[in-house]
Design a protein around this motif. Structure first.
Motif, mmCIF file in Angstrom:
data_model
loop_
_atom_site.group_PDB
_atom_site.id
_atom_site.type_symbol
_atom_site.label_atom_id
_atom_site.label_comp_id
_atom_site.label_asym_id
_atom_site.label_seq_id
_atom_site.Cartn_x
_atom_site.Cartn_y
_atom_site.Cartn_z
ATOM 1 N N LEU A 31 0.820 -1.203 0.000
ATOM 2 C CA LEU A 31 0.000 0.000 0.000
ATOM 3 C C LEU A 31 0.856 1.256 0.000
ATOM 4 N N SER A 32 1.937 1.232 0.807
ATOM 5 C CA SER A 32 2.826 2.392 0.863
ATOM 6 C C SER A 32 3.523 2.633 -0.473
ATOM 7 N N ASP A 56 10.462 1.124 1.212
ATOM 8 C CA ASP A 56 9.579 0.093 1.766
ATOM 9 C C ASP A 56 10.294 -1.239 1.941
ATOM 10 N N ALA A 57 11.234 -1.550 1.036
ATOM 11 C CA ALA A 57 11.975 -2.814 1.182
ATOM 12 C C ALA A 57 12.847 -2.776 2.435
ATOM 13 N N LEU A 58 13.524 -1.643 2.617
ATOM 14 C CA LEU A 58 14.343 -1.523 3.840
ATOM 15 C C LEU A 58 13.479 -1.570 5.107
ATOM 16 N N LEU A 84 12.446 2.819 12.825
ATOM 17 C CA LEU A 84 11.619 3.959 13.220
ATOM 18 C C LEU A 84 11.799 5.127 12.254
ATOM 19 N N ALA A 85 13.039 5.355 11.826
ATOM 20 C CA ALA A 85 13.287 6.447 10.878
ATOM 21 C C ALA A 85 12.567 6.207 9.558
ATOM 22 N N LEU A 86 12.644 4.967 9.026
ATOM 23 C CA LEU A 86 11.948 4.655 7.785
ATOM 24 C C LEU A 86 10.432 4.740 7.959
ATOM 25 N N ASN A 90 8.210 6.997 5.534
ATOM 26 C CA ASN A 90 7.121 6.432 4.741
ATOM 27 C C ASN A 90 5.770 7.033 5.116
ATOM 28 N N ALA A 91 5.596 7.298 6.441
ATOM 29 C CA ALA A 91 4.325 7.891 6.856
ATOM 30 C C ALA A 91 4.269 9.375 6.527
#
Length: 364
Positions: A31-32, A56-58, A84-86, A90-91
């Motif tokens: 979805l992301s 998203d893969a990371l 948490l950083a990713l 992404n958000a």
């Protein structure tokens, strides 16, 4: 066998949780990717594909790395920070697009994407420490057996506590019943004692009144009680008159005035002393003693005893002579006054007794 089945169930449950979380993570990543590509493609063109795929893969890789770290927070700390950083990046992409772009048609995917990313990361953050590390079957079996022992011990303690509580409750109820029964018993005993005391008190008052008003003759007290070792059934001697005791034909009054030498000696004297002591005890005064000053009550006791020691009762002159002969101390005036009181209590006028005494003296 049962323990192995339990361990297998626990292992499968842990794997199922990880599988569900993995599927949810992949779904959120897809979805992301879709949302982020839709947002970045107009600005980055073809570079949007590797950028979104890498982010998203990371993110997925970092989640899987936390699983491989076996929940060792120190070892997985850098991976968690990177995850948490990713998650924030992404958000932030759909969130920033919602805030900064011009108003357009509402798109639910743009709202759900940041929420799903943050929620998925939070689910991993909360779930992994609770799942624990993956261990061997032998260790799992040992832990399960230990847990079963602890569970059995706790259940036994709880059962013992329940039994003790039930025992204490039953003991409390029984103690209350016993205390109530003891109270009722003691109350009944006290009530019986109260009734007995009232009856005895009334009887004692009636007895005291009868003893005071109706003095028994000395002949009653002089009756000897039988001795168990020496008793033989014999008929009591019939009472004799003074005429029979005076075969010489002497005057009866003279015979009464003179106290025979053997009448009050020996056993008869002891009986008279006992009768006098009993009469004094009933009246509640010390036993009168010859040669000692007598109180009014003691004087009354002596005169009663002397009057009724013979049958018929003595007259005033006879009682006075016996009073002096026994060595009692008392003036003529006190003796006469006590005699009048005694006759008054008996309902006989004292003047008649004194008149009889005067007639006897004249005949003598």
């Amino acid at each position: 066998m049962q323990s192995i089945k339990t361990l297998g169930a626990k292992a499968s449950a842990r794997g199922m949780v990880l599988t569900v979380l993995g599927v949810i993570t992949l779904g959120v990543a897809v979805l992301s990717v879709g949302v982020s590509y839709h947002i970045l493609e107009p600005r980055f063109g073809a570079w949007a594909v590797p950028t979104v795929a890498a982010l998203d893969a990371l993110w997925v890789v970092f989640q899987a790395t936390e699983i491989l770290a076996r929940n060792n927070r120190r070892r997985a700390q850098r991976v968690q920070y990177a995850g948490l950083a990713l998650t924030v990046i992404n958000a932030a992409i759909p969130t920033a697009d919602l805030i900064l772009t011009e108003p357009r048609t509402f798109d639910l995917a743009m709202v759900l994407t940041p929420v799903a990313i943050v929620a998925t990361k939070g689910a991993w953050w909360l779930t992994l420490p609770a799942l624990g590390r993956k261990i061997s079957q032998q260790t799992s079996q040992a832990i399960a057996e230990r847990r079963q022992e602890v569970a059995d011990t706790l259940e036994t303690m709880e059962a013992d506590a329940a039994h003790r509580i039930e025992l204490l409750e039953m003991a409390t109820a029984l103690e209350q019943r016993v205390a109530k029964a003891e109270t009722e018993y003691r109350k009944s005993v006290l009530a019986a004692q109260e009734a007995m005391t009232r009856d005895l008190h009334q009887q004692a008052e009636a007895t005291q009144k009868a003893v005071t008003e109706m003095v028994l003759p000395a002949s009653v007290a002089a009756i000897a009680l039988p001795d168990l070792d020496t008793w033989t059934p014999t008929a009591p001697a019939l009472p004799t008159t003074r005429a029979a005791l005076d075969p010489g034909g002497t005057d009866s009054h003279a015979g009464q005035d003179a106290v025979p030498s053997g009448r009050h000696g020996g056993r008869d004297a002891d009986r008279d002393a006992v009768a006098l002591a009993d009469l004094a005890a009933v009246t509640g005064v010390p036993t009168p003693q010859p040669g000692e000053p007598l109180t009014d009550d003691q004087l009354d006791v002596v005169l009663r005893h002397l009057r009724y020691r013979d049958d018929p009762p003595m007259s005033y002159r006879q009682a006075g002579a016996a009073f002096r002969a026994r060595g009692y101390v008392g003036s003529e005036e006190r003796v006469r006054h006590a005699w009048r009181a005694l006759m008054t209590n008996e309902g006989a006028p004292a003047e008649e007794s004194e008149k009889d005494d005067e007639e006897e003296e004249a005949d003598a």
